[in-house]
Design a protein around this motif. Sequence first.
Motif, PDB file in Angstrom:
ATOM      1  N   ALA A 101      17.642 -33.120   5.244  1.00  0.00           N
ATOM      2  CA  ALA A 101      18.616 -34.202   5.463  1.00  0.00           C
ATOM      3  C   ALA A 101      19.773 -34.024   4.493  1.00  0.00           C
ATOM      4  CB  ALA A 101      17.941 -35.561   5.224  1.00  0.00           C
ATOM      5  N   LEU A 102      20.979 -33.991   5.043  1.00  0.00           N
ATOM      6  CA  LEU A 102      22.171 -33.847   4.206  1.00  0.00           C
ATOM      7  C   LEU A 102      23.071 -35.055   4.420  1.00  0.00           C
ATOM      8  CD1 LEU A 102      23.082 -30.085   4.781  1.00  0.00           C
ATOM      9  CD2 LEU A 102      21.734 -31.090   2.942  1.00  0.00           C
ATOM     10  N   PRO A 103      23.850 -35.405   3.376  1.00  0.00           N
ATOM     11  CA  PRO A 103      24.733 -36.564   3.521  1.00  0.00           C
ATOM     12  C   PRO A 103      26.010 -36.181   4.270  1.00  0.00           C
ATOM     13  CG  PRO A 103      24.893 -35.665   1.302  1.00  0.00           C
ATOM     14  CD  PRO A 103      23.895 -34.824   2.028  1.00  0.00           C
ATOM     15  N   LYS A 104      26.440 -37.052   5.143  1.00  0.00           N
ATOM     16  CA  LYS A 104      27.744 -36.837   5.806  1.00  0.00           C
ATOM     17  C   LYS A 104      28.855 -37.032   4.777  1.00  0.00           C
ATOM     18  CE  LYS A 104      26.748 -38.905  10.276  1.00  0.00           C
ATOM     19  NZ  LYS A 104      26.838 -40.156  10.970  1.00  0.00           N
ATOM     20  N   GLY A 105      30.042 -36.544   5.086  1.00  0.00           N
ATOM     21  CA  GLY A 105      31.211 -36.883   4.267  1.00  0.00           C
ATOM     22  C   GLY A 105      31.452 -35.939   3.117  1.00  0.00           C
ATOM     23  N   ARG A 106      32.169 -36.467   2.104  1.00  0.00           N
ATOM     24  CA  ARG A 106      32.648 -35.658   0.975  1.00  0.00           C
ATOM     25  C   ARG A 106      31.550 -34.826   0.321  1.00  0.00           C
ATOM     26  NH1 ARG A 106      35.548 -39.091  -3.507  1.00  0.00           N
ATOM     27  NH2 ARG A 106      34.325 -40.681  -2.472  1.00  0.00           N
ATOM     28  N   LEU A 107      30.476 -35.490  -0.063  1.00  0.00           N
ATOM     29  CA  LEU A 107      29.390 -34.788  -0.755  1.00  0.00           C
ATOM     30  C   LEU A 107      28.735 -33.784   0.188  1.00  0.00           C
ATOM     31  CD1 LEU A 107      27.612 -34.434  -3.233  1.00  0.00           C
ATOM     32  CD2 LEU A 107      26.164 -36.294  -2.392  1.00  0.00           C
ATOM     33  N   GLY A 108      28.633 -34.160   1.466  1.00  0.00           N
ATOM     34  CA  GLY A 108      28.009 -33.287   2.452  1.00  0.00           C
ATOM     35  C   GLY A 108      28.719 -31.941   2.538  1.00  0.00           C
ATOM     36  N   ASP A 109      30.051 -31.946   2.498  1.00  0.00           N
ATOM     37  CA  ASP A 109      30.807 -30.689   2.584  1.00  0.00           C
ATOM     38  C   ASP A 109      30.468 -29.786   1.398  1.00  0.00           C
ATOM     39  OD1 ASP A 109      31.912 -31.722   4.840  1.00  0.00           O
ATOM     40  OD2 ASP A 109      33.792 -32.375   3.874  1.00  0.00           O
ATOM     41  N   LYS A 110      30.425 -30.395   0.207  1.00  0.00           N
ATOM     42  CA  LYS A 110      30.125 -29.602  -0.998  1.00  0.00           C
ATOM     43  C   LYS A 110      28.718 -29.007  -0.909  1.00  0.00           C
ATOM     44  CE  LYS A 110      32.891 -32.448  -4.133  1.00  0.00           C
ATOM     45  NZ  LYS A 110      32.810 -33.526  -5.101  1.00  0.00           N
ATOM     46  N   VAL A 111      27.793 -29.845  -0.464  1.00  0.00           N
ATOM     47  CA  VAL A 111      26.397 -29.421  -0.373  1.00  0.00           C
ATOM     48  C   VAL A 111      26.243 -28.296   0.646  1.00  0.00           C
ATOM     49  CG1 VAL A 111      24.168 -30.217   0.499  1.00  0.00           C
ATOM     50  CG2 VAL A 111      25.397 -31.599  -1.150  1.00  0.00           C
ATOM     51  N   TYR A 112      26.920 -28.449   1.769  1.00  0.00           N
ATOM     52  CA  TYR A 112      26.794 -27.436   2.818  1.00  0.00           C
ATOM     53  C   TYR A 112      27.337 -26.097   2.330  1.00  0.00           C
ATOM     54  CZ  TYR A 112      26.134 -25.491   7.344  1.00  0.00           C
ATOM     55  OH  TYR A 112      25.667 -24.706   8.360  1.00  0.00           O
ATOM     56  N   ASN A 113      28.455 -26.124   1.579  1.00  0.00           N
ATOM     57  CA  ASN A 113      29.003 -24.880   1.017  1.00  0.00           C
ATOM     58  C   ASN A 113      28.018 -24.224   0.066  1.00  0.00           C
ATOM     59  OD1 ASN A 113      31.361 -25.078   2.391  1.00  0.00           O
ATOM     60  ND2 ASN A 113      32.456 -26.153   0.750  1.00  0.00           N
ATOM     61  N   LEU A 114      27.347 -25.059  -0.727  1.00  0.00           N
ATOM     62  CA  LEU A 114      26.358 -24.527  -1.669  1.00  0.00           C
ATOM     63  C   LEU A 114      25.224 -23.836  -0.902  1.00  0.00           C
ATOM     64  CD1 LEU A 114      25.179 -24.423  -4.616  1.00  0.00           C
ATOM     65  CD2 LEU A 114      24.051 -26.586  -4.092  1.00  0.00           C
ATOM     66  N   LEU A 115      24.745 -24.483   0.160  1.00  0.00           N
ATOM     67  CA  LEU A 115      23.635 -23.915   0.932  1.00  0.00           C
ATOM     68  C   LEU A 115      24.076 -22.628   1.646  1.00  0.00           C
ATOM     69  CD1 LEU A 115      22.144 -27.222   2.355  1.00  0.00           C
ATOM     70  CD2 LEU A 115      21.118 -25.734   0.649  1.00  0.00           C
ATOM     71  N   ALA A 116      25.308 -22.621   2.152  1.00  0.00           N
ATOM     72  CA  ALA A 116      25.818 -21.411   2.812  1.00  0.00           C
ATOM     73  C   ALA A 116      25.864 -20.269   1.794  1.00  0.00           C
ATOM     74  CB  ALA A 116      27.204 -21.686   3.393  1.00  0.00           C
ATOM     75  N   GLY A 117      26.208 -20.597   0.541  1.00  0.00           N
ATOM     76  CA  GLY A 117      26.293 -19.583  -0.520  1.00  0.00           C
ATOM     77  C   GLY A 117      24.957 -18.933  -0.824  1.00  0.00           C
ATOM     78  N   ILE A 118      23.840 -19.577  -0.538  1.00  0.00           N
ATOM     79  CA  ILE A 118      22.525 -18.962  -0.804  1.00  0.00           C
ATOM     80  C   ILE A 118      21.899 -18.441   0.485  1.00  0.00           C
ATOM     81  CG2 ILE A 118      22.043 -20.312  -2.887  1.00  0.00           C
ATOM     82  CD1 ILE A 118      20.083 -21.993  -1.077  1.00  0.00           C
ATOM     83  N   GLY A 119      22.720 -18.314   1.526  1.00  0.00           N
ATOM     84  CA  GLY A 119      22.217 -17.741   2.777  1.00  0.00           C
ATOM     85  C   GLY A 119      21.516 -18.737   3.679  1.00  0.00           C
ATOM     86  N   TYR A 120      21.681 -20.021   3.419  1.00  0.00           N
ATOM     87  CA  TYR A 120      21.063 -21.034   4.270  1.00  0.00           C
ATOM     88  C   TYR A 120      22.107 -21.744   5.130  1.00  0.00           C
ATOM     89  CZ  TYR A 120      16.516 -20.778   1.959  1.00  0.00           C
ATOM     90  OH  TYR A 120      15.300 -20.357   1.482  1.00  0.00           O
ATOM     91  N   GLY A 121      23.231 -21.026   5.368  1.00  0.00           N
ATOM     92  CA  GLY A 121      24.295 -21.653   6.153  1.00  0.00           C
ATOM     93  C   GLY A 121      24.016 -21.576   7.636  1.00  0.00           C
ATOM     94  N   CYS A 122      23.077 -20.692   8.008  1.00  0.00           N
ATOM     95  CA  CYS A 122      22.821 -20.471   9.432  1.00  0.00           C
ATOM     96  C   CYS A 122      21.465 -21.089   9.778  1.00  0.00           C
ATOM     97  CB  CYS A 122      22.823 -18.973   9.680  1.00  0.00           C
ATOM     98  SG  CYS A 122      22.333 -18.522  11.314  1.00  0.00           S
TER      99      CYS A 122
END
Length: 465
Positions: free
Chosen positions: A270-291
């Motif tokens: 579960a990820l938060p929508k909005g401002r924090l969500g964007d930052k979190v998603y970038n972090l996850l993409a950076g460790i190969g969990y973006g897909c």
Amino acid sequence: TFTDLDGRLLALKPDVTLSIAKTAQPAPSETLCYYYHENVYRPSAESHTFKEISQMGLEMLGAVGEAQVQQAVCLAARSLDALGAEWVLEVSHMGYLFGLFDALGVPDAARAKLLEKLREKNAHELRAAAGAAGLADAADTLCSVLNLCGSYADTLAKAAALCRNDAMRAAVAELKALAVPLEKAGGVIRLDMTLAGEMEYYNGLVFQGYLKALPRPLLKGGRYDLLMQKFTPGAGAIGFAVYLDELDRLSAPLPPVQKNSTDRVMLNVALPKGRLGDKVYNLLAGIGYGCPEDYNAIRYFLVKPSDVAIYVEHGAADVGIVGKDILTEASADVYELLDTGLGKCRMCVAAPADYKDDPSRPVRVATKFVNIAKSYYASMGRDIDIIKLNGSIELAPILGLSDVIVDIVETGTTLRENGLKVITEFMPISARFIANKASYQFKHAEMDTMLEKLRAELQNKEEAK
Ligand code: PRP
């Protein structure tokens, strides 16, 4: 509970163990064994409100030695096994933690906080709590307890290596004696030294049982000699309770989206929508969990930031990333495994520039964070009147609705624009990686892999600064 001659309910009890312990009065060297099936009235883990809960339990009182301990724990394992689903029994020992606290000279006043942080598997706040208690030198040792979690034999060997006094060695010996009878139990037995029960209640061996598909422990138990000795000096006691209401979930069909079409273990995040969500998603993409989905066996869903902790606590998501403000406000019973450092801000009391506290009356506090505000003012012994708002909190003191506000401050722009100033900052906030406690029992390998990658990525970022 008890009823009158017509079977009408006359009283509700929060607990059965206490009345059994009080009335049993075993003779010296006698062991009394009881089982019960009763309703108790207490806050439900599901709704956090008071509810009648159906409970079944077993208590052994009086002369309680190794044989009774083994019998109680093995019966707990058999109870789980009888339900026909995959299960995990988690075992721990309060004597080990108390022994460690003694060895490290942890003052009594600091123990509850350290146990709470251990129970949350919250390394960063455990370290901070150790520092605040004047135990900075012991922080590494305390944090090493967080690694004492895993398969029974391996973890027991690690726990034995960390022993510093007889109390810790005695706890390890008792756990070792349990290994053989538990081997035959059938399910998965894990040792987790962070599993700490309520301090005044349990004093020795403690255990919790989980069934796959249930978001919370189905069974909890342990040794409670200290409580027993209040009624019968010299007596011991061990018991466990099974929360029968939790079983309702077993018969509910799994929604299609939660069904797993592959052999891989799927992590629901579960990820938060909005401002924090964007930052979190970038972090996850950076460790190969973006897909998500096929590649990583990850399923993301975006929810309102204030709901992330609820999805995780109730097991609809296995893990999530959520602001510490929301996590604290919801008092969600989850593991807090990592501070991502994203979305940093702080919880503050703020007021108009000319505000002066009038101690002769309660402070009127406007906030979205009712529980946080209440516990902050309670810690200072100051009376308040709470006004719950859902947004634009900063308007409340300007319009005379409140004296002060309790709110998050990031850049301070909102306060400045509204002529307010910070009176006190009392809680640093950032986004935390949290996990459902039951999911952790069955998916810890997947969670740990994700966690390690996140840790490494955050460290790289810190070093690159
Ligand atoms: C929060 C908070 C303040 C603002 C503080 O609101 O309630 O209004 O951020 O940030 P600042 O110090 O950088 O000005 P948020 O944006 O989360 O939305 P909300 O007003 O809907 O609660």
